[in-house]
Design a protein around this motif. Sequence first.
Motif, short mmCIF file in Angstrom:
data_model
loop_
_atom_site.label_atom_id
_atom_site.label_comp_id
_atom_site.label_asym_id
_atom_site.label_seq_id
_atom_site.Cartn_x
_atom_site.Cartn_y
_atom_site.Cartn_z
N HIS A 38 2.35 -0.69 18.96
CA HIS A 38 2.71 -0.10 20.24
C HIS A 38 4.10 0.56 20.21
CE1 HIS A 38 -0.61 -2.68 21.78
NE2 HIS A 38 -0.78 -1.65 22.58
N LEU A 39 5.05 -0.10 19.51
CA LEU A 39 6.38 0.51 19.38
C LEU A 39 6.50 1.33 18.09
CD1 LEU A 39 8.73 -2.39 20.58
CD2 LEU A 39 7.73 -0.53 21.91
N ARG A 40 5.57 1.13 17.18
CA ARG A 40 5.51 1.83 15.88
C ARG A 40 6.81 1.68 15.09
NH1 ARG A 40 4.70 6.65 17.36
NH2 ARG A 40 5.80 7.99 15.89
N VAL A 41 7.40 0.52 15.18
CA VAL A 41 8.63 0.20 14.44
C VAL A 41 8.24 -0.39 13.09
CG1 VAL A 41 10.67 -1.29 14.39
CG2 VAL A 41 10.02 -0.12 16.51
N HIS A 42 8.94 0.00 12.05
CA HIS A 42 8.65 -0.48 10.70
C HIS A 42 8.66 -2.01 10.68
CE1 HIS A 42 8.87 -1.06 6.37
NE2 HIS A 42 8.69 0.23 6.18
N TRP A 43 7.69 -2.58 9.98
CA TRP A 43 7.53 -4.03 9.93
C TRP A 43 8.77 -4.75 9.39
CZ3 TRP A 43 8.22 -6.14 5.16
CH2 TRP A 43 8.00 -5.31 4.05
N ASN A 72 0.85 -1.19 0.00
CA ASN A 72 0.00 0.00 0.00
C ASN A 72 0.89 1.24 0.00
OD1 ASN A 72 -1.75 2.13 0.52
ND2 ASN A 72 -2.95 1.00 2.04
N PRO A 73 0.96 1.97 -1.10
CA PRO A 73 1.91 3.09 -1.19
C PRO A 73 1.62 4.22 -0.20
CG PRO A 73 0.40 3.11 -3.07
CD PRO A 73 0.17 1.82 -2.34
N GLU A 111 -2.44 4.87 21.53
CA GLU A 111 -2.85 6.24 21.20
C GLU A 111 -1.89 6.87 20.19
OE1 GLU A 111 -3.25 10.50 23.55
OE2 GLU A 111 -3.80 8.66 24.61
N ASP A 112 -0.59 6.67 20.39
CA ASP A 112 0.39 7.23 19.47
C ASP A 112 0.28 6.60 18.08
OD1 ASP A 112 1.29 8.80 21.53
OD2 ASP A 112 3.07 7.58 21.97
N ALA A 113 0.02 5.30 18.04
CA ALA A 113 -0.14 4.62 16.75
C ALA A 113 -1.34 5.15 16.00
CB ALA A 113 -0.27 3.12 16.98
N LEU A 114 -2.44 5.30 16.69
CA LEU A 114 -3.64 5.81 16.04
C LEU A 114 -3.47 7.26 15.59
CD1 LEU A 114 -6.42 4.23 18.29
CD2 LEU A 114 -5.57 3.44 16.07
N ALA A 115 -2.74 8.05 16.38
CA ALA A 115 -2.49 9.44 15.99
C ALA A 115 -1.64 9.49 14.73
CB ALA A 115 -1.80 10.18 17.14
N ALA A 116 -0.62 8.63 14.65
CA ALA A 116 0.22 8.60 13.46
C ALA A 116 -0.58 8.14 12.24
CB ALA A 116 1.41 7.64 13.68
N TYR A 117 -1.47 7.20 12.44
CA TYR A 117 -2.32 6.74 11.34
C TYR A 117 -3.25 7.86 10.87
CZ TYR A 117 -5.80 4.08 8.75
OH TYR A 117 -6.65 3.61 7.77
N ALA A 118 -3.85 8.57 11.82
CA ALA A 118 -4.75 9.67 11.46
C ALA A 118 -4.01 10.75 10.68
CB ALA A 118 -5.40 10.24 12.72
N ALA A 119 -2.78 11.05 11.11
CA ALA A 119 -1.98 12.05 10.43
C ALA A 119 -1.63 11.62 9.01
CB ALA A 119 -0.70 12.32 11.22
N SER A 120 -1.39 10.33 8.81
CA SER A 120 -1.04 9.84 7.47
C SER A 120 -2.22 9.93 6.53
CB SER A 120 -0.54 8.40 7.56
OG SER A 120 -1.60 7.50 7.81
N LYS A 121 -3.44 9.86 7.05
CA LYS A 121 -4.63 9.96 6.22
C LYS A 121 -4.82 11.37 5.69
CE LYS A 121 -8.37 7.91 7.54
NZ LYS A 121 -9.54 7.48 8.37
N GLY A 122 -4.35 12.36 6.48
CA GLY A 122 -4.51 13.75 6.07
C GLY A 122 -3.59 14.11 4.94
N HIS A 136 5.00 7.12 3.41
CA HIS A 136 5.31 8.33 4.18
C HIS A 136 4.72 8.28 5.58
CE1 HIS A 136 6.87 10.05 0.50
NE2 HIS A 136 5.74 9.75 -0.13
N PHE A 137 4.41 7.07 6.03
CA PHE A 137 3.89 6.91 7.38
C PHE A 137 4.98 7.25 8.40
CE2 PHE A 137 3.01 4.30 11.15
CZ PHE A 137 1.71 4.69 11.43
#
Length: 472
Positions: A355-360, A298-299, A461-472, A303-304
């Motif tokens: 939870h750690l938001r480390v790249h897969w 998923n491109p 919470e941090d993971a969801l915030a980063a996801y929300a920001a990437s959608k914008g 930039h996540f």
Amino acid sequence: MPLALVWFRNDFRLADNPALLAAVEAGYDPLPVYIHAPHEEGRWRRGAASNAWLHRSLQALGEDLAQRGSRLILRQGDSDKVLQALIAQSGAQAVYWNRKYEPATQPRDAAIKQSLKEQGLHVQSCNGALLSEPWDLRTKSGGPYKVFTPFYRAAMAQLKLPATGDAPASLPSVPDSLESQTLAQLGLAPALGWDAGFWEARQPGEAGAMEALEVFLDGALHGYVEQRDRPDRVGTSRLSPHLHFGEIAPWRVVQALEARRSAKLAAQIDAYIRQLVWRDFAYHLLHHFPHTVEHNLNPRFEHFNWAKASPSKLHAWQRGLTGVPIVDAGMRELWTTGVMHNRVRMIVASYLTKHLRVHWLQGAQWFWDTLVDADLANNTLGWQWVAGTGADASPYFRVFNPVTQAQKFDPEGRYIAQWVTELAKLPLPARFAPWEKPDLLQRLAPDYPRQPIVDLAQGREDALAAYAASKG
């Protein structure tokens, strides 16, 4: 009789081996050869745990061939040069092999096949690993599938299983003039014996695969749907390493399952066959989207805002020291045995990527080196699925809660107690989230982390915030 090289790669069996069978049926005396060429596998050459299994699998294959009057020729170097040397030394008129599908090996094999054909040799490659090959199935628009359910339906609608057959009772001898290196010279076995725990419940080789299948048919199959997500029980087939190394054909597994089909077992059998088709789906994706071994399918996730991997936190995750018992249990099981229960793989992967938001990719690389069944197609699909970046993926905003996952799938805390032994003395409720009982933790498990390396609520919470920001 004319001679043919049978090039073993990831198909270490004599029964149901299409390349070997094709050579014999064409009237050739087969010359079995394995070429060790890790430098041709690119960045994804086998890891240490996988090499440990490979050592024993080759040993078993060599013994099986010797019992039938043949022998396995071991060589290392550039595959094309080794094949050319063996052809010149033996006078072989044909070369047979079963296909590999990794991005690095497919073009290599195509070039070798073309070169050998130009020399006038008969060359044949076969499907020895999959129920359906990556190019067999297409969507109605002619493209590759990205969603599993329609892929599964198409695969089952077109499923045609080859006939199974026993291993040859005897094979022609290999000329003494053809030299072989020793297995030890390939340098696959761990020098320090850190793999001892790998073999307590598993036997590499074709005989081990057949035994594992029979154990599954007589045991775990009968509660597979209900038990497969329970890491505290033997509820799965444990066939994954055998399938990965080609010690058993997937169609033999399906036919053995179908032979047991009854109204009582139908749901169990269908559920397991679905997992085999999921494996095919992984190879379908790898073939059509080879860049996904290192890049998101998923491109949007290019930039996540992944977090910079903290060396200390990454090390804690790798060694099972996060302070989250179910995560630590899974990572310690992996380190000790070279395998990890599939449900726990999802939990530890979610913890790392959410939870750690480390790249897969960090997790995929660790699994690649520590899993005996490290498989590029399955490893890539699994990590991207959990991370939310791949095909038919679990959405990134689906964050597994490791505490509730443990309570649901290890309700008696036995899996945690088995692998995080310092927590075995804790009463059951405290085993899932010991930081909530600090006094008890200090008294009964003083060597276990007092707190998780990241607060679970804050990490989510941090993971969801980063996801929300990437959608914008």
